[in-house]
Design a protein around this motif. Structure first.
Motif, PDB file in Angstrom:
ATOM      1  N   ASP A   1       0.822  -1.205   0.000  1.00  0.00           N
ATOM      2  CA  ASP A   1       0.000   0.000   0.000  1.00  0.00           C
ATOM      3  C   ASP A   1       0.859   1.260   0.000  1.00  0.00           C
ATOM      4  OD1 ASP A   1       0.791  -0.866   2.611  1.00  0.00           O
ATOM      5  OD2 ASP A   1      -0.547   0.642   3.480  1.00  0.00           O
TER       6      ASP A   1
ATOM      7  N   ASP B   1       2.140   1.711  -3.514  1.00  0.00           N
ATOM      8  CA  ASP B   1       1.057   2.209  -4.378  1.00  0.00           C
ATOM      9  C   ASP B   1       0.804   3.695  -4.141  1.00  0.00           C
ATOM     10  OD1 ASP B   1       0.752  -0.303  -5.451  1.00  0.00           O
ATOM     11  OD2 ASP B   1      -0.928  -0.866  -4.151  1.00  0.00           O
ATOM     12  N   ARG B   2       0.880   4.129  -2.878  1.00  0.00           N
ATOM     13  CA  ARG B   2       0.679   5.556  -2.588  1.00  0.00           C
ATOM     14  C   ARG B   2       1.814   6.389  -3.191  1.00  0.00           C
ATOM     15  NH1 ARG B   2      -2.513   6.570   2.084  1.00  0.00           N
ATOM     16  NH2 ARG B   2      -1.945   8.784   1.889  1.00  0.00           N
TER      17      ARG B   2
ATOM     18  N   ASP C   1       1.421   6.902  -6.900  1.00  0.00           N
ATOM     19  CA  ASP C   1       0.472   7.945  -7.286  1.00  0.00           C
ATOM     20  C   ASP C   1       1.169   9.265  -7.596  1.00  0.00           C
ATOM     21  OD1 ASP C   1      -1.666   6.240  -7.026  1.00  0.00           O
ATOM     22  OD2 ASP C   1      -2.161   6.865  -4.985  1.00  0.00           O
TER      23      ASP C   1
ATOM     24  N   ARG D   1       6.048   9.483   4.861  1.00  0.00           N
ATOM     25  CA  ARG D   1       4.619   9.781   5.031  1.00  0.00           C
ATOM     26  C   ARG D   1       4.244  11.077   4.313  1.00  0.00           C
ATOM     27  NH1 ARG D   1       5.666   8.096  10.339  1.00  0.00           N
ATOM     28  NH2 ARG D   1       5.328  10.171  11.243  1.00  0.00           N
TER      29      ARG D   1
ATOM     30  N   MET E   1       3.772  10.205   0.778  1.00  0.00           N
ATOM     31  CA  MET E   1       2.518   9.470   0.607  1.00  0.00           C
ATOM     32  C   MET E   1       1.298  10.381   0.707  1.00  0.00           C
ATOM     33  SD  MET E   1       3.369   6.193   3.036  1.00  0.00           S
ATOM     34  CE  MET E   1       1.642   5.737   3.133  1.00  0.00           C
TER      35      MET E   1
ATOM     36  N   CYS F   1       0.253  11.554   3.685  1.00  0.00           N
ATOM     37  CA  CYS F   1      -0.425  11.198   4.935  1.00  0.00           C
ATOM     38  C   CYS F   1      -0.823  12.459   5.689  1.00  0.00           C
ATOM     39  CB  CYS F   1       0.498  10.338   5.798  1.00  0.00           C
ATOM     40  SG  CYS F   1      -0.207   9.917   7.398  1.00  0.00           S
TER      41      CYS F   1
END
Length: 268
Positions: free
Chosen positions: A192, A195-196, A199, A252, A255, A257
């Motif tokens: 995951d 995948d983030r 993006d 993070r 990502m 986050c």
């Protein structure tokens, strides 16, 4: 003009070489007149020379001894492999050329202690041990030293030479020893996260298979394996990081986050 750390988005060529040296990995020593020889230990010393182990009973070890104080020309090729089973596993190649010389017996113990303090490789225990151990299959090694004349590195972006002084001034990446296990963990347990990060790639690259390729204090590298070839992309951090806490937060941020300050930092 001096560049601030905040604007640095990738390691210098010298830093990449130092990290490759520190990680060890595959290396071959080539000398005219004999087949390339695998070298389990190839350690950069403070004076810019390399301490190298070669099979004690092989042709190369005898040639080095016979060359006397004059030594002999040689090329050390180091291969930096990705820690994942990628379609093209070689991340970079480093060629060191220079003069190869025998290390006198009286100097071997001190040099082994010096190497072991930074790189306790089990192969060091097989230096000057005599015949091969039939029970374990261990090969005895001899210690030689190469005085480096030139350094060249090549990767997907091209080839570049680096001065020996620049190489000695550079430091390995602080995460070089953990990079392999972290990337393997990302691939196997945190798809995951990958995948983030994917993006963030240009739209045309998201159709391929995205794999973690590299991780350092400046950012993350991804490899996109597509039908039309492989594409390497670097996602830089906002600023270089020096510890696990900073690395975790920087990833993070990449990502996207939203809970940067509300989560307890944890290992990747």
């Amino acid at each position: 003009m001096t560049t601030s750390n905040a604007t640095v988005t990738a390691p210098t060529t010298a830093e990449r070489i130092r990290s490759a040296c520190a990680r060890g990995g595959g290396a071959m020593l080539a000398v005219e007149g004999t087949e390339p020889t695998s070298t389990p230990v190839h350690h950069l010393l403070a004076d810019g020379s390399f301490a190298i182990t070669v099979p004690a009973n092989g042709l190369l070890a005898g040639m080095v001894v016979a060359s006397g104080t004059a030594g002999m020309q040689a090329v050390l090729e180091m291969t930096d492999y990705a820690p994942l089973p990628l379609r093209e596993p070689v991340r970079s190649l480093v060629w060191m050329s220079g003069r190869l010389r025998h290390v006198p017996t009286r100097d071997v113990s001190a040099m082994l202690d010096l190497i072991a303090a930074e790189n306790p490789d089990p192969a060091l225990l097989q230096v000057n041990t005599g015949a091969a151990d039939a029970a374990t299959g261990d090969t005895p090694y001899a210690l030689v030293r190469m005085e480096v004349d030139s350094v060249v590195v090549a990767d997907s972006t091209g080839a570049e030479s680096v001065g020996l002084g620049t190489l000695l001034e550079a430091e390995p990446d602080p995460f070089y020893a953990l990079e392999s296990s972290w990337l393997q963990h990302l691939e196997s347990a945190h798809r995951d996260v990958v995948d983030r990060l994917a993006d963030r790639l240009p739209t045309q690259l998201r159709r391929g298979r995205v794999r973690p390729l590299g991780l350092d204090r400046y950012g993350v590298q991804l490899r996109v394996e597509d039908a039309d070839g492989d594409h390497d992309v670097r996602l830089p951090f906002a600023k270089p990081v020096d510890d696990v806490t900073g690395l975790s937060q920087a990833i993070r941020v990449l990502m996207g986050c939203p809970f940067l300050n509300g989560l307890r930092s944890r290992r990747i």
